[in-house]
Write a protein that holds these residues in place. Structure first.
Motif, PDB file in Angstrom:
ATOM      1  N   CYS A  22      35.775  40.904  23.347  1.00 30.05           N
ATOM      2  CA  CYS A  22      36.534  39.558  23.495  1.00 30.05           C
ATOM      3  C   CYS A  22      36.645  38.959  25.000  1.00 30.05           C
ATOM      4  O   CYS A  22      37.119  37.945  24.962  1.00 30.05           O
ATOM      5  CB  CYS A  22      38.027  40.024  22.826  1.00 30.05           C
ATOM      6  N   ASP A  23      35.973  39.782  25.713  1.00 24.36           N
ATOM      7  CA  ASP A  23      36.005  39.301  27.143  1.00 24.36           C
ATOM      8  C   ASP A  23      37.277  39.130  27.801  1.00 24.36           C
ATOM      9  O   ASP A  23      37.546  38.171  28.509  1.00 24.36           O
ATOM     10  CB  ASP A  23      35.077  37.877  27.463  1.00 24.36           C
ATOM     11  N   ARG A  24      38.302  39.849  27.521  1.00 20.36           N
ATOM     12  CA  ARG A  24      39.417  40.194  28.152  1.00 20.36           C
ATOM     13  C   ARG A  24      39.645  41.242  28.826  1.00 20.36           C
ATOM     14  O   ARG A  24      38.846  42.336  28.554  1.00 20.36           O
ATOM     15  CB  ARG A  24      40.559  39.833  27.062  1.00 20.36           C
TER      16      ARG A  24
ATOM     17  N   MET B  40      36.525  44.526  31.972  1.00 20.41           N
ATOM     18  CA  MET B  40      36.738  43.601  30.749  1.00 20.41           C
ATOM     19  C   MET B  40      36.137  44.123  29.513  1.00 20.41           C
ATOM     20  O   MET B  40      35.127  45.230  29.340  1.00 20.41           O
ATOM     21  CB  MET B  40      35.624  42.327  30.755  1.00 20.41           C
ATOM     22  N   CYS B  41      36.671  43.611  28.273  1.00 22.81           N
ATOM     23  CA  CYS B  41      36.312  44.208  26.788  1.00 22.81           C
ATOM     24  C   CYS B  41      34.906  43.533  26.483  1.00 22.81           C
ATOM     25  O   CYS B  41      34.663  42.290  26.832  1.00 22.81           O
ATOM     26  CB  CYS B  41      37.300  43.989  25.889  1.00 22.81           C
ATOM     27  N   LEU B  42      33.984  44.100  26.248  1.00 22.12           N
ATOM     28  CA  LEU B  42      32.657  43.667  25.828  1.00 22.12           C
ATOM     29  C   LEU B  42      32.813  42.757  24.744  1.00 22.12           C
ATOM     30  O   LEU B  42      31.754  41.537  24.465  1.00 22.12           O
ATOM     31  CB  LEU B  42      31.500  44.442  25.872  1.00 22.12           C
TER      32      LEU B  42
ATOM     33  N   ASP C 111      37.296  35.792  37.736  1.00 25.92           N
ATOM     34  CA  ASP C 111      36.277  36.951  37.523  1.00 25.92           C
ATOM     35  C   ASP C 111      35.967  37.572  38.678  1.00 25.92           C
ATOM     36  O   ASP C 111      35.815  38.920  38.604  1.00 25.92           O
ATOM     37  CB  ASP C 111      35.170  36.070  36.995  1.00 25.92           C
TER      38      ASP C 111
END
Length: 161
Positions: A122-124, A118-120, A108
């Motif tokens: 899917c958190d990828r 980061m995608c809000l 992180d």
């Protein structure tokens, strides 16, 4: 904050896959040689990523909060790297999970310091060639100056109220 001089010499996706083998939903505790191999892999990942985070943090001002947090995380990671697993399979699994959580935090920090978004949903990470949209374009927060981004494929996974 993007640092153009840095390249991505570490494979964050592989590191996160290794982490997912120990922590997360529906994970089973590995045993024996599998656990020993996975623990060694996590240690190796940590040893690769720590110098990269130190380099990225070194480019920030001394009083910068992300720099301070990243360096504190590195200190904690080094403590975990020096620690022994202890006797018994339960302690070995617990130790490996501590390494996995520490590596998660290091990943992180690496992504934050090197400008990975980061995608809000899917958190990828949103990679350079992936389609994405502003979260403000598909959410009730449309008036926000900057709400972040999401993958185009994740647009329909958002909760609607």
């Amino acid at each position: 904050m993007t640092t153009a001089a840095l390249t991505q010499p570490v494979d964050i996706d592989t590191m996160r896959h290794s982490i997912s083998r120990l922590i997360g939903p529906d994970t089973e505790s590995p045993e024996g040689e599998e656990l020993a191999g996975l623990t060694g892999l996590l240690r190796g990942h940590m040893q690769l990523i720590i110098p990269e985070i130190e380099q990225a943090a070194g480019n920030l001002p001394m009083d910068d909060v992300p720099r301070y947090c990243a360096l504190a995380c590195i200190g904690e990671a080094r403590v975990k790297l020096r620690a022994a697993a202890g006797d018994g399979p339960h302690r070995a699994v617990a130790h490996a999970r501590k390494l996995a959580r520490s590596l998660t935090a290091l990943c992180d920090h690496y992504e934050a310091l090197t400008g990975v978004e980061m995608c809000l949903a899917c958190d990828r990470p949103i990679r350079d060639r992936e389609d994405s949209v502003s979260y403000g374009d598909v959410s009730a927060s449309g008036g926000a100056d900057y709400a972040g981004r999401i993958h185009t494929r994740c647009v329909h996974t958002l909760r609607r109220r």
